[in-house]
Design a protein around this motif. Structure first.
Motif, PDB file in Angstrom:
ATOM      1  N   ARG A  71       0.821  -1.219   0.000  1.00  0.00           N
ATOM      2  CA  ARG A  71       0.000   0.000   0.000  1.00  0.00           C
ATOM      3  C   ARG A  71       0.860   1.277   0.000  1.00  0.00           C
ATOM      4  NH1 ARG A  71      -5.116  -1.799   0.646  1.00  0.00           N
ATOM      5  NH2 ARG A  71      -5.437  -3.759   1.790  1.00  0.00           N
ATOM      6  N   ILE A  72       1.957   1.217  -0.738  1.00  0.00           N
ATOM      7  CA  ILE A  72       2.818   2.383  -0.930  1.00  0.00           C
ATOM      8  C   ILE A  72       2.414   3.060  -2.230  1.00  0.00           C
ATOM      9  CG2 ILE A  72       5.178   3.193  -1.250  1.00  0.00           C
ATOM     10  CD1 ILE A  72       4.638   2.086   1.544  1.00  0.00           C
ATOM     11  N   GLU A  73       1.910   4.290  -2.129  1.00  0.00           N
ATOM     12  CA  GLU A  73       1.434   4.991  -3.322  1.00  0.00           C
ATOM     13  C   GLU A  73       2.556   5.717  -4.066  1.00  0.00           C
ATOM     14  OE1 GLU A  73      -1.770   7.528  -2.206  1.00  0.00           O
ATOM     15  OE2 GLU A  73      -3.107   5.856  -1.676  1.00  0.00           O
ATOM     16  N   ARG A  74       3.525   6.253  -3.318  1.00  0.00           N
ATOM     17  CA  ARG A  74       4.665   6.945  -3.925  1.00  0.00           C
ATOM     18  C   ARG A  74       5.888   6.697  -3.062  1.00  0.00           C
ATOM     19  NH1 ARG A  74       3.924  10.563  -7.961  1.00  0.00           N
ATOM     20  NH2 ARG A  74       5.775  11.778  -7.425  1.00  0.00           N
ATOM     21  N   ALA A  75       7.054   6.660  -3.701  1.00  0.00           N
ATOM     22  CA  ALA A  75       8.270   6.359  -2.960  1.00  0.00           C
ATOM     23  C   ALA A  75       9.478   7.017  -3.617  1.00  0.00           C
ATOM     24  CB  ALA A  75       8.484   4.848  -2.893  1.00  0.00           C
ATOM     25  N   HIS A  76      10.466   7.272  -2.787  1.00  0.00           N
ATOM     26  CA  HIS A  76      11.788   7.640  -3.268  1.00  0.00           C
ATOM     27  C   HIS A  76      12.521   6.328  -3.569  1.00  0.00           C
ATOM     28  CE1 HIS A  76      11.145  11.770  -1.891  1.00  0.00           C
ATOM     29  NE2 HIS A  76      10.705  11.257  -0.752  1.00  0.00           N
ATOM     30  N   LEU A  77      12.958   6.153  -4.796  1.00  0.00           N
ATOM     31  CA  LEU A  77      13.559   4.886  -5.213  1.00  0.00           C
ATOM     32  C   LEU A  77      15.074   5.046  -5.328  1.00  0.00           C
ATOM     33  CD1 LEU A  77      13.333   1.977  -6.110  1.00  0.00           C
ATOM     34  CD2 LEU A  77      12.584   2.766  -8.358  1.00  0.00           C
ATOM     35  N   VAL A  78      15.797   4.201  -4.592  1.00  0.00           N
ATOM     36  CA  VAL A  78      17.253   4.263  -4.522  1.00  0.00           C
ATOM     37  C   VAL A  78      17.807   2.920  -4.987  1.00  0.00           C
ATOM     38  CG1 VAL A  78      19.250   4.690  -3.034  1.00  0.00           C
ATOM     39  CG2 VAL A  78      17.040   5.790  -2.509  1.00  0.00           C
ATOM     40  N   GLY A  79      18.673   2.921  -6.001  1.00  0.00           N
ATOM     41  CA  GLY A  79      19.203   1.668  -6.514  1.00  0.00           C
ATOM     42  C   GLY A  79      20.709   1.698  -6.650  1.00  0.00           C
ATOM     43  N   LEU A  80      21.352   0.594  -6.305  1.00  0.00           N
ATOM     44  CA  LEU A  80      22.791   0.431  -6.453  1.00  0.00           C
ATOM     45  C   LEU A  80      23.087  -0.486  -7.631  1.00  0.00           C
ATOM     46  CD1 LEU A  80      25.801   0.512  -5.302  1.00  0.00           C
ATOM     47  CD2 LEU A  80      25.181  -1.591  -4.104  1.00  0.00           C
ATOM     48  N   SER A  81      23.886   0.003  -8.593  1.00  0.00           N
ATOM     49  CA  SER A  81      24.382  -0.834  -9.688  1.00  0.00           C
ATOM     50  C   SER A  81      23.210  -1.454 -10.473  1.00  0.00           C
ATOM     51  CB  SER A  81      25.327  -1.904  -9.109  1.00  0.00           C
ATOM     52  OG  SER A  81      26.038  -2.559 -10.116  1.00  0.00           O
ATOM     53  N   PHE A  82      23.049  -2.771 -10.442  1.00  0.00           N
ATOM     54  CA  PHE A  82      21.864  -3.397 -11.045  1.00  0.00           C
ATOM     55  C   PHE A  82      20.596  -2.720 -10.557  1.00  0.00           C
ATOM     56  CE2 PHE A  82      18.415  -6.355  -9.931  1.00  0.00           C
ATOM     57  CZ  PHE A  82      17.994  -6.766 -11.197  1.00  0.00           C
ATOM     58  N   GLY A  83      20.566  -2.387  -9.272  1.00  0.00           N
ATOM     59  CA  GLY A  83      19.390  -1.729  -8.705  1.00  0.00           C
ATOM     60  C   GLY A  83      19.133  -0.363  -9.303  1.00  0.00           C
ATOM     61  N   ALA A  84      20.186   0.309  -9.777  1.00  0.00           N
ATOM     62  CA  ALA A  84      20.009   1.603 -10.430  1.00  0.00           C
ATOM     63  C   ALA A  84      19.351   1.437 -11.799  1.00  0.00           C
ATOM     64  CB  ALA A  84      21.354   2.318 -10.562  1.00  0.00           C
ATOM     65  N   ALA A  85      19.809   0.437 -12.564  1.00  0.00           N
ATOM     66  CA  ALA A  85      19.151   0.153 -13.848  1.00  0.00           C
ATOM     67  C   ALA A  85      17.712  -0.273 -13.623  1.00  0.00           C
ATOM     68  CB  ALA A  85      19.926  -0.935 -14.591  1.00  0.00           C
ATOM     69  N   LEU A  86      17.482  -1.020 -12.555  1.00  0.00           N
ATOM     70  CA  LEU A  86      16.118  -1.408 -12.187  1.00  0.00           C
ATOM     71  C   LEU A  86      15.280  -0.178 -11.865  1.00  0.00           C
ATOM     72  CD1 LEU A  86      13.874  -3.356 -11.272  1.00  0.00           C
ATOM     73  CD2 LEU A  86      15.085  -3.570  -9.081  1.00  0.00           C
ATOM     74  N   ALA A  87      15.855   0.777 -11.149  1.00  0.00           N
ATOM     75  CA  ALA A  87      15.124   1.997 -10.806  1.00  0.00           C
ATOM     76  C   ALA A  87      14.677   2.732 -12.067  1.00  0.00           C
ATOM     77  CB  ALA A  87      15.993   2.900  -9.936  1.00  0.00           C
ATOM     78  N   LEU A  88      15.546   2.768 -13.072  1.00  0.00           N
ATOM     79  CA  LEU A  88      15.161   3.404 -14.334  1.00  0.00           C
ATOM     80  C   LEU A  88      13.996   2.669 -14.987  1.00  0.00           C
ATOM     81  CD1 LEU A  88      18.681   4.202 -15.853  1.00  0.00           C
ATOM     82  CD2 LEU A  88      17.092   5.798 -14.747  1.00  0.00           C
ATOM     83  N   ALA A  89      14.041   1.347 -14.970  1.00  0.00           N
ATOM     84  CA  ALA A  89      12.954   0.564 -15.572  1.00  0.00           C
ATOM     85  C   ALA A  89      11.648   0.756 -14.818  1.00  0.00           C
ATOM     86  CB  ALA A  89      13.339  -0.917 -15.611  1.00  0.00           C
ATOM     87  N   ARG A 104      22.441 -15.281 -12.671  1.00  0.00           N
ATOM     88  CA  ARG A 104      22.435 -15.261 -14.140  1.00  0.00           C
ATOM     89  C   ARG A 104      21.271 -14.405 -14.659  1.00  0.00           C
ATOM     90  NH1 ARG A 104      24.671 -20.565 -13.449  1.00  0.00           N
ATOM     91  NH2 ARG A 104      22.640 -21.561 -13.186  1.00  0.00           N
ATOM     92  N   ALA A 105      20.118 -14.515 -14.014  1.00  0.00           N
ATOM     93  CA  ALA A 105      18.967 -13.715 -14.447  1.00  0.00           C
ATOM     94  C   ALA A 105      19.252 -12.223 -14.278  1.00  0.00           C
ATOM     95  CB  ALA A 105      17.726 -14.108 -13.651  1.00  0.00           C
ATOM     96  N   MET A 106      19.863 -11.845 -13.166  1.00  0.00           N
ATOM     97  CA  MET A 106      20.156 -10.427 -12.941  1.00  0.00           C
ATOM     98  C   MET A 106      21.250  -9.933 -13.874  1.00  0.00           C
ATOM     99  SD  MET A 106      19.693  -9.801  -8.836  1.00  0.00           S
ATOM    100  CE  MET A 106      20.308 -11.403  -8.291  1.00  0.00           C
ATOM    101  N   ALA A 107      22.223 -10.781 -14.181  1.00  0.00           N
ATOM    102  CA  ALA A 107      23.262 -10.394 -15.138  1.00  0.00           C
ATOM    103  C   ALA A 107      22.653 -10.139 -16.515  1.00  0.00           C
ATOM    104  CB  ALA A 107      24.334 -11.469 -15.215  1.00  0.00           C
ATOM    105  N   ARG A 108      21.783 -11.040 -16.952  1.00  0.00           N
ATOM    106  CA  ARG A 108      21.146 -10.849 -18.267  1.00  0.00           C
ATOM    107  C   ARG A 108      20.264  -9.603 -18.262  1.00  0.00           C
ATOM    108  NH1 ARG A 108      20.595 -16.818 -17.863  1.00  0.00           N
ATOM    109  NH2 ARG A 108      22.072 -17.742 -19.355  1.00  0.00           N
ATOM    110  N   ALA A 109      19.563  -9.361 -17.151  1.00  0.00           N
ATOM    111  CA  ALA A 109      18.726  -8.159 -17.062  1.00  0.00           C
ATOM    112  C   ALA A 109      19.583  -6.900 -17.048  1.00  0.00           C
ATOM    113  CB  ALA A 109      17.851  -8.231 -15.803  1.00  0.00           C
ATOM    114  N   SER A 110      20.764  -6.974 -16.432  1.00  0.00           N
ATOM    115  CA  SER A 110      21.674  -5.827 -16.379  1.00  0.00           C
ATOM    116  C   SER A 110      22.113  -5.392 -17.765  1.00  0.00           C
ATOM    117  CB  SER A 110      22.908  -6.173 -15.540  1.00  0.00           C
ATOM    118  OG  SER A 110      22.579  -6.420 -14.195  1.00  0.00           O
ATOM    119  N   TYR A 111      22.172  -6.324 -18.695  1.00  0.00           N
ATOM    120  CA  TYR A 111      22.651  -6.039 -20.048  1.00  0.00           C
ATOM    121  C   TYR A 111      21.720  -5.075 -20.785  1.00  0.00           C
ATOM    122  CZ  TYR A 111      24.268  -6.959 -24.829  1.00  0.00           C
ATOM    123  OH  TYR A 111      24.745  -6.827 -26.105  1.00  0.00           O
TER     124      TYR A 111
END
Length: 266
Positions: A83-101, A183-190
């Motif tokens: 039930r989080i409507e809005r959030a500040h999203l912080v990502g490291l490395s793979f997590g940063a690319a995830l934040a963009l997605a 392996r899944a996160m590496a492929r997603a990182s690409y």
């Protein structure tokens, strides 16, 4: 804590009260080993949520073909389940690319972005040749014995001067990696996320480190030029996983940035 999201059992931590801050780890480690200091420090002002991505920590393995869009949708569904409507999203490395997605696919959820040692996906920041090499090396490493995996990954994660007392718990979590999940996160990182940069219209902090050999400062400068109004901060000393190696510095910059964003929203 655990919750069923997108048919997956997702482990996460939630603590504190106030505006929501979501922490996304890299493609090694997990929520606690990556963000432990920030979880504790920020919870005095914010509701802090840190997940173990599918295939990491206490979360279940992702199905075959789980790409960055699937990771983004999964994280967005976790926030909705909480039930989080809005959030500040912080990502490291793979997590940063995830934040963009996540921003690209679920714009209404995001109040601000912080990319720590981040990429616009490997392809979007490193080019084809380096991205291919990095993916190949990662897939090869995923088949190593856990101790060999740590020995392969650790040198590029920290500077030579990193305090072993800070680093050791993180390396223990790396040793407990899930080969299929990694392996899944590496492929997603690409996947190329560069198209998202021009879309960003929320406050954005880019936090890079002077001794990072995986995501050097030049990558942050490139993203800074592409994201109007973004702020680039370079920490002197640490390597790639600055949240572990320089936890006080990272927390200080996060707190300063989050307070400034909240103040502008008031």
């Amino acid at each position: 804590m655990h919750v069923d999201v997108c048919g997956l059992d997702i482990a996460f931590e939630r603590t504190g009260t106030g505006p929501a801050v979501v922490l996304a780890h890299g493609f090694v480690g997990d929520a606690r080993s990556t963000w432990g200091h920030q979880i504790e420090a920020l919870s005095s002002e914010y509701t802090v949520i840190a997940w173990d991505a599918p295939g990491a920590g206490g979360s279940s393995e992702p199905p075959a073909g789980f790409d960055m869009n699937a990771y983004a949708d999964c994280l967005a569904e976790l926030l909705r389940a909480l039930r989080i409507e809005r959030a500040h999203l912080v990502g490291l490395s793979f997590g940063a690319a995830l934040a963009l997605a996540v921003f690209h696919r679920h714009r209404r959820l995001i109040s601000s972005l912080t990319l720590v040692s981040g990429y616009a996906g490997w392809l979007g920041s490193l080019g084809v040749e380096e991205s291919e090499q990095r993916l190949t090396r990662s897939l090869e490493a995923s088949r190593l014995h856990p101790d060999e995996f740590v020995a392969t990954m650790a040198p590029s994660m920290f500077s030579d001067s990193a305090d072993s007392r800070l680093v050791a718990p993180f390396l223990d979590s790396v040793r407990a990696f899930h080969p299929d999940g990694f392996r899944a996160m590496a492929r997603a990182s690409y996947a190329d996320q560069r198209h998202v940069l021009a879309e960003i219209d929320v406050p954005t902090l880019l936090l890079y480190s002077s001794h990072d050999v995986r995501a050097p400062v030049s990558l942050g400068e490139d993203i800074h030029r592409a994201v109007p109004g973004s702020e680039l901060v370079v920490l002197t000393g640490p390597g790639h996983v600055s949240t572990v190696e320089a936890p006080n510095d990272v927390t200080r910059e996060l707190r300063r940035f989050l307070r400034s964003v909240e103040s502008s929203l008031a």
